[in-house]
Design a protein around this motif. Structure first.
Motif, PDB file in Angstrom:
ATOM      1  N   THR A  51     -35.162 -42.825   1.254  1.00  0.00           N
ATOM      2  CA  THR A  51     -34.944 -41.196   1.728  1.00  0.00           C
ATOM      3  C   THR A  51     -36.669 -40.875   2.145  1.00  0.00           C
ATOM      4  OG1 THR A  51     -33.549 -41.284  -0.627  1.00  0.00           O
ATOM      5  CG2 THR A  51     -34.875 -39.309   0.559  1.00  0.00           C
ATOM      6  N   ALA A  52     -37.364 -41.774   1.867  1.00  0.00           N
ATOM      7  CA  ALA A  52     -38.601 -41.270   1.821  1.00  0.00           C
ATOM      8  C   ALA A  52     -38.367 -41.750   3.340  1.00  0.00           C
ATOM      9  CB  ALA A  52     -40.040 -42.877   1.296  1.00  0.00           C
ATOM     10  N   SER A  53     -38.609 -43.130   4.226  1.00  0.00           N
ATOM     11  CA  SER A  53     -38.420 -43.514   5.367  1.00  0.00           C
ATOM     12  C   SER A  53     -37.568 -42.626   6.174  1.00  0.00           C
ATOM     13  CB  SER A  53     -38.256 -44.761   5.071  1.00  0.00           C
ATOM     14  OG  SER A  53     -36.393 -44.884   5.845  1.00  0.00           O
ATOM     15  N   LEU A  54     -36.349 -42.251   5.664  1.00  0.00           N
ATOM     16  CA  LEU A  54     -35.259 -40.974   6.078  1.00  0.00           C
ATOM     17  C   LEU A  54     -36.133 -39.996   6.541  1.00  0.00           C
ATOM     18  CD1 LEU A  54     -32.911 -40.338   7.553  1.00  0.00           C
ATOM     19  CD2 LEU A  54     -31.841 -39.292   5.781  1.00  0.00           C
ATOM     20  N   ARG A  55     -37.353 -38.921   5.577  1.00  0.00           N
ATOM     21  CA  ARG A  55     -38.166 -37.984   5.947  1.00  0.00           C
ATOM     22  C   ARG A  55     -38.779 -38.079   6.994  1.00  0.00           C
ATOM     23  NH1 ARG A  55     -41.942 -37.883   1.216  1.00  0.00           N
ATOM     24  NH2 ARG A  55     -42.467 -39.691   2.573  1.00  0.00           N
ATOM     25  N   ASP A  56     -39.622 -39.448   6.529  1.00  0.00           N
ATOM     26  CA  ASP A  56     -40.923 -39.405   7.475  1.00  0.00           C
ATOM     27  C   ASP A  56     -39.655 -39.151   9.062  1.00  0.00           C
ATOM     28  OD1 ASP A  56     -41.915 -39.049   5.559  1.00  0.00           O
ATOM     29  OD2 ASP A  56     -43.120 -41.246   5.119  1.00  0.00           O
ATOM     30  N   GLY A  57     -39.279 -40.722   9.100  1.00  0.00           N
ATOM     31  CA  GLY A  57     -38.479 -40.741  10.245  1.00  0.00           C
ATOM     32  C   GLY A  57     -37.556 -39.453  10.805  1.00  0.00           C
ATOM     33  N   ILE A  58     -37.057 -38.834  11.044  1.00  0.00           N
ATOM     34  CA  ILE A  58     -37.040 -37.290  10.858  1.00  0.00           C
ATOM     35  C   ILE A  58     -37.871 -36.294  11.710  1.00  0.00           C
ATOM     36  CG2 ILE A  58     -36.037 -35.283  10.409  1.00  0.00           C
ATOM     37  CD1 ILE A  58     -33.938 -36.377   8.396  1.00  0.00           C
ATOM     38  N   ALA A  59     -38.948 -36.579  10.573  1.00  0.00           N
ATOM     39  CA  ALA A  59     -40.479 -35.714  11.294  1.00  0.00           C
ATOM     40  C   ALA A  59     -40.688 -36.090  12.195  1.00  0.00           C
ATOM     41  CB  ALA A  59     -41.200 -35.430  10.081  1.00  0.00           C
TER      42      ALA A  59
END
Length: 256
Positions: A51-59
């Motif tokens: 979830t954290a890497s997804l959040r940062d990757g989308i940003a």
């Protein structure tokens, strides 16, 4: 600033070519975001994303001017809504087999009246530059997209009914799983005759229903072939595959 016009890109011109990202390293993600792809797709089903890497990757994708798509874990409808709230432009749900599966997916991915997506786009609105979140909600009804993966015989049997669902923007073929399902004995043969026939069937059905056909392509040649069949969203290769192949080629060439 506003949500990317992913729908426009998918319906006009040559379509959308997406990188496929399963790794979490932001430097790797940035390399693919700068490589000339139209979009990036984060793989939460088989990739290493959390979830954290997804959040940062989308940003990172949004800041570098590329729409982010997310292939979700099987049946994780809660993450479908969260990925959109993180700022994703589209979500792809694996192993959709029935009309009921597809409707449940649409319900969490679309705001009313198309679905029942819960309101809470704080990050998405901020990331895409909305000062009024009501404007985000209005745009998201049209610009955020939901794709049901077609990768089993049961899904093919329900294809026309799935395609007819209001609020489902398109379908996405997983050629490997589809070939295993259609083989009858678990054989992986994504370029086999039965699989090719099914891939053509999905593309034709999408056109007939006014939906978008998407697919995963293992190689550039596959990507070109699928585009010729009418696929508008094509995800090609993978970040890990490119790195592994490049490292091997470099070692082999340096020894030669």
């Amino acid at each position: 600033m506003a949500l990317f016009d992913l729908r426009g890109a998918l319906t006009e011109g040559p379509g959308v070519l997406s990188a496929w990202l399963g790794l979490t390293d932001p430097v790797v993600q940035e390399a693919f975001l700068r490589a000339g792809f139209d979009a990036v797709t984060f793989d939460m089903q088989h990739g290493l994303q959390d979830t954290a890497s997804l959040r940062d990757g989308i940003a990172l994708a949004v800041h570098l001017g590329r729409p982010a798509l997310v292939r979700l874990p099987v049946e994780d409808r809660a993450l479908a809504a969260r990925a959109l709230d993180f700022g994703a432009s589209a979500v792809i749900m694996p192993m959709i087999e029935t009309v009921e599966d597809a409707r449940a997916f649409v319900a969490v991915a679309k705001y009313p009246p198309l679905g029942q997506r819960s309101y809470g786009p704080t990050r998405a609105a901020e990331l895409h530059g909305y000062t009024d979140r009501a404007d985000y909600v209005g745009d998201a009804r049209n610009q955020t997209m939901a794709f049901a993966m077609i990768e089993t015989g049961r899904a093919l049997a329900s294809l026309e009914e799935i395609m007819a669902i209001n609020g489902l923007d398109g379908v996405f073929v997983g050629p490997s799983d589809l070939s295993i399902a259609l083989s009858g004995n678990g054989t992986l043969d994504p370029r086999g005759d039965a699989n090719e026939a099914a891939i053509r069937q999905v593309a034709a059905s999408a056109v007939a229903h006014g939906k978008i056909a998407g697919i995963y392509a293992a190689t550039p040649d596959d990507a070109k072939r699928y585009r010729a069949l009418g696929y508008r969203l094509i995800c090609v290769g993978s970040d890990s595959g490119v790195i592994i192949a490049g490292a091997r080629d470099l070692a082999d060439a340096s020894r030669g």
